[in-house]
Design a protein around this motif. Sequence first.
Motif, PDB file in Angstrom:
ATOM      1  N   TRP A  51       0.837  -1.209   0.000  1.00 39.62           N
ATOM      2  CA  TRP A  51       0.000   0.000   0.000  1.00 39.62           C
ATOM      3  C   TRP A  51       0.867   1.253   0.000  1.00 39.62           C
ATOM      4  CZ3 TRP A  51      -0.512   3.729   3.951  1.00 39.62           C
ATOM      5  CH2 TRP A  51      -1.585   4.624   3.801  1.00 39.62           C
ATOM      6  N   SER A  52       1.871   1.285   0.861  1.00 37.82           N
ATOM      7  CA  SER A  52       2.695   2.483   0.980  1.00 37.82           C
ATOM      8  C   SER A  52       3.599   2.674  -0.235  1.00 37.82           C
ATOM      9  CB  SER A  52       3.535   2.420   2.268  1.00 37.82           C
ATOM     10  OG  SER A  52       4.387   1.288   2.270  1.00 37.82           O
ATOM     11  N   GLN A  53       4.176   1.577  -0.762  1.00 37.15           N
ATOM     12  CA  GLN A  53       5.076   1.691  -1.917  1.00 37.15           C
ATOM     13  C   GLN A  53       4.339   2.069  -3.195  1.00 37.15           C
ATOM     14  OE1 GLN A  53       8.928  -1.072  -1.580  1.00 37.15           O
ATOM     15  NE2 GLN A  53       7.085  -2.262  -1.859  1.00 37.15           N
ATOM     16  N   SER A  54       3.092   1.621  -3.309  1.00 40.12           N
ATOM     17  CA  SER A  54       2.334   1.856  -4.543  1.00 40.12           C
ATOM     18  C   SER A  54       1.563   3.169  -4.528  1.00 40.12           C
ATOM     19  CB  SER A  54       1.359   0.699  -4.788  1.00 40.12           C
ATOM     20  OG  SER A  54       0.371   0.654  -3.766  1.00 40.12           O
ATOM     21  N   GLY A  55       1.819   3.996  -3.543  1.00 37.62           N
ATOM     22  CA  GLY A  55       1.099   5.265  -3.492  1.00 37.62           C
ATOM     23  C   GLY A  55      -0.358   5.091  -3.142  1.00 37.62           C
ATOM     24  N   ARG A  56      -0.644   4.154  -2.187  1.00 37.32           N
ATOM     25  CA  ARG A  56      -1.995   3.900  -1.665  1.00 37.32           C
ATOM     26  C   ARG A  56      -2.906   3.273  -2.729  1.00 37.32           C
ATOM     27  NH1 ARG A  56      -3.712   9.636   0.453  1.00 37.32           N
ATOM     28  NH2 ARG A  56      -3.030  10.099  -1.677  1.00 37.32           N
ATOM     29  N   ARG A  57      -2.334   2.427  -3.571  1.00 36.22           N
ATOM     30  CA  ARG A  57      -3.129   1.775  -4.618  1.00 36.22           C
ATOM     31  C   ARG A  57      -3.416   0.306  -4.307  1.00 36.22           C
ATOM     32  NH1 ARG A  57       0.255   5.355  -7.407  1.00 36.22           N
ATOM     33  NH2 ARG A  57      -0.915   6.853  -8.670  1.00 36.22           N
ATOM     34  N   HIS A  58      -2.959  -0.183  -3.192  1.00 32.97           N
ATOM     35  CA  HIS A  58      -3.084  -1.613  -2.892  1.00 32.97           C
ATOM     36  C   HIS A  58      -4.037  -1.810  -1.715  1.00 32.97           C
ATOM     37  CE1 HIS A  58      -1.532  -5.797  -2.957  1.00 32.97           C
ATOM     38  NE2 HIS A  58      -1.825  -5.765  -1.670  1.00 32.97           N
ATOM     39  N   TYR A  59      -5.221  -2.373  -2.023  1.00 33.84           N
ATOM     40  CA  TYR A  59      -6.223  -2.670  -1.004  1.00 33.84           C
ATOM     41  C   TYR A  59      -6.713  -4.097  -1.201  1.00 33.84           C
ATOM     42  CZ  TYR A  59      -6.613   2.427  -0.471  1.00 33.84           C
ATOM     43  OH  TYR A  59      -6.354   3.757  -0.265  1.00 33.84           O
ATOM     44  N   ARG A  60      -6.555  -4.923  -0.188  1.00 35.08           N
ATOM     45  CA  ARG A  60      -7.035  -6.303  -0.297  1.00 35.08           C
ATOM     46  C   ARG A  60      -8.548  -6.337  -0.513  1.00 35.08           C
ATOM     47  NH1 ARG A  60      -4.735 -11.137   0.979  1.00 35.08           N
ATOM     48  NH2 ARG A  60      -2.932 -10.054   1.865  1.00 35.08           N
ATOM     49  N   SER A  61      -9.301  -5.453   0.171  1.00 33.95           N
ATOM     50  CA  SER A  61     -10.757  -5.445   0.034  1.00 33.95           C
ATOM     51  C   SER A  61     -11.176  -5.051  -1.378  1.00 33.95           C
ATOM     52  CB  SER A  61     -11.383  -4.491   1.056  1.00 33.95           C
ATOM     53  OG  SER A  61     -10.869  -3.173   0.897  1.00 33.95           O
ATOM     54  N   TYR A  62     -10.424  -4.138  -1.996  1.00 32.18           N
ATOM     55  CA  TYR A  62     -10.721  -3.738  -3.373  1.00 32.18           C
ATOM     56  C   TYR A  62     -10.495  -4.899  -4.336  1.00 32.18           C
ATOM     57  CZ  TYR A  62      -9.453  -1.926  -8.002  1.00 32.18           C
ATOM     58  OH  TYR A  62      -9.323  -1.740  -9.352  1.00 32.18           O
ATOM     59  N   TYR A  63      -9.383  -5.597  -4.182  1.00 30.63           N
ATOM     60  CA  TYR A  63      -9.119  -6.731  -5.069  1.00 30.63           C
ATOM     61  C   TYR A  63     -10.139  -7.850  -4.857  1.00 30.63           C
ATOM     62  CZ  TYR A  63      -4.754  -4.534  -6.427  1.00 30.63           C
ATOM     63  OH  TYR A  63      -3.823  -3.655  -6.945  1.00 30.63           O
ATOM     64  N   GLN A  64     -10.590  -8.012  -3.613  1.00 36.52           N
ATOM     65  CA  GLN A  64     -11.620  -9.007  -3.359  1.00 36.52           C
ATOM     66  C   GLN A  64     -12.930  -8.610  -4.026  1.00 36.52           C
ATOM     67  OE1 GLN A  64     -11.000 -11.958  -1.896  1.00 36.52           O
ATOM     68  NE2 GLN A  64     -13.047 -12.473  -2.656  1.00 36.52           N
ATOM     69  N   ARG A  65     -13.241  -7.324  -4.011  1.00 35.65           N
ATOM     70  CA  ARG A  65     -14.460  -6.849  -4.676  1.00 35.65           C
ATOM     71  C   ARG A  65     -14.369  -7.055  -6.184  1.00 35.65           C
ATOM     72  NH1 ARG A  65     -18.371  -3.934  -2.563  1.00 35.65           N
ATOM     73  NH2 ARG A  65     -17.080  -3.415  -0.749  1.00 35.65           N
ATOM     74  N   LEU A  66     -13.178  -6.827  -6.742  1.00 39.92           N
ATOM     75  CA  LEU A  66     -12.970  -7.089  -8.168  1.00 39.92           C
ATOM     76  C   LEU A  66     -13.245  -8.556  -8.491  1.00 39.92           C
ATOM     77  CD1 LEU A  66      -9.675  -5.275  -9.294  1.00 39.92           C
ATOM     78  CD2 LEU A  66     -11.932  -4.988 -10.315  1.00 39.92           C
ATOM     79  N   LYS A  67     -12.649  -9.446  -7.710  1.00 38.37           N
ATOM     80  CA  LYS A  67     -12.776 -10.875  -7.977  1.00 38.37           C
ATOM     81  C   LYS A  67     -14.194 -11.386  -7.728  1.00 38.37           C
ATOM     82  CE  LYS A  67      -9.188 -11.943  -5.345  1.00 38.37           C
ATOM     83  NZ  LYS A  67      -8.132 -12.757  -4.680  1.00 38.37           N
TER      84      LYS A  67
END
Length: 376
Positions: A216-232
């Motif tokens: 999350w911190s390295q990607s400029g706040r673009r990494h969210y487990r909940s977001y990827y789960q919603r995508l899937k």
Amino acid sequence: MYSQNKEKIFFYCLSPASPEQAAYQHSIICLAEGLQQLGIPFYGNINYWKTSVIEDSYLVCHHPEIRADDCQVAVISGRWFDYGHPFPENFFHPKRKYITIYLDDSDGLRTPSFRDEFRKFDYIFKCHYNRKIKYPNNFYPWAFGLSNRIIEATKDQPDFQERNQTLLYNFRVEHSLRDTVKTLLLKNDINKILPLDETIDSANPGSFCAEDYLQWSQSGRRHYRSYYQRLKSSVACAAFGGVFVPAFPQNPKHLMSRILNHILDGKMISKIDSRLRIIVQWDSWRFWESLGAGCATFHVDFDGNNFVLPVMPINWKHYIGIDLKNVKETIQRLIEDTQILAEVSTAGRRWAIEHYSPVPTATRFLKVIGKDHLIK
């Protein structure tokens, strides 16, 4: 230790200052991950992209004894200039033996690479490439693509039949294209067949595990487990990105082009005749995340809007590309072909991984710059 004999690649990277100022260099990460898998050595001016929360290990490693002049290729990404840095000292010195590369993934119509001094680069790999724009001769179409982080986050998907029958439409940043398409979709009753899921997952970094917080911190706040789960968990995802700009003049450096873009905003331009406008800034992490997650990915029609990728997707096979002049036709086809979403889901993910995961990205890069002999 570094290799004395092999041809080497040198990356100029920026250190993250904070999650808000992470200088996320996605294009370098994708390329470096592919080079790593191909066994091709590369180095950096700093250590960049930490790969472990336990060990002090990085994807791009700095060795004090290795400089750009010790390598055969030197690469800079768009973040370098977006963050206000000048060219590295003596980067274009006359005795250099390295090929100079600029990975231009910057937003906007007129990015720094249009400036005259960028003609010194041997190659500029340009994301958001549009056939209607007049580019300098050293430009080549490129793409955001898939990093290993995105591939890892979007794996372990449920069966398509188990997904929610929704179209994920949850953007954080406003684009004129997104607003226009949403209005057209709702006007044509998209909710009757694919209700929009506009849920935006709230960020609570304090609840992240160590690995997720690092990403999350390295990607400029673009990494969210909940977001990827919603995508899937969704059958479809809207990946509309881009802003409308006047189609003329074609050269973004032209004074009239700058004047028109200054006095007209994207919402105003979206209302004029489609022949008088083009879409720029159309590539996005969302497009690749959606494909990686196996969603039926919605965007505008790439061919119809003159978008260019090194390997083009096929509309209604790899993604669903909407014709803004006839959104009703898209809705009708979705109604009539009940299997199309599942088919696009499978084919789209396969296409993205085959052509835009790290290894094919690095292989393509090496072929363009004439270094394909490095591929084993």
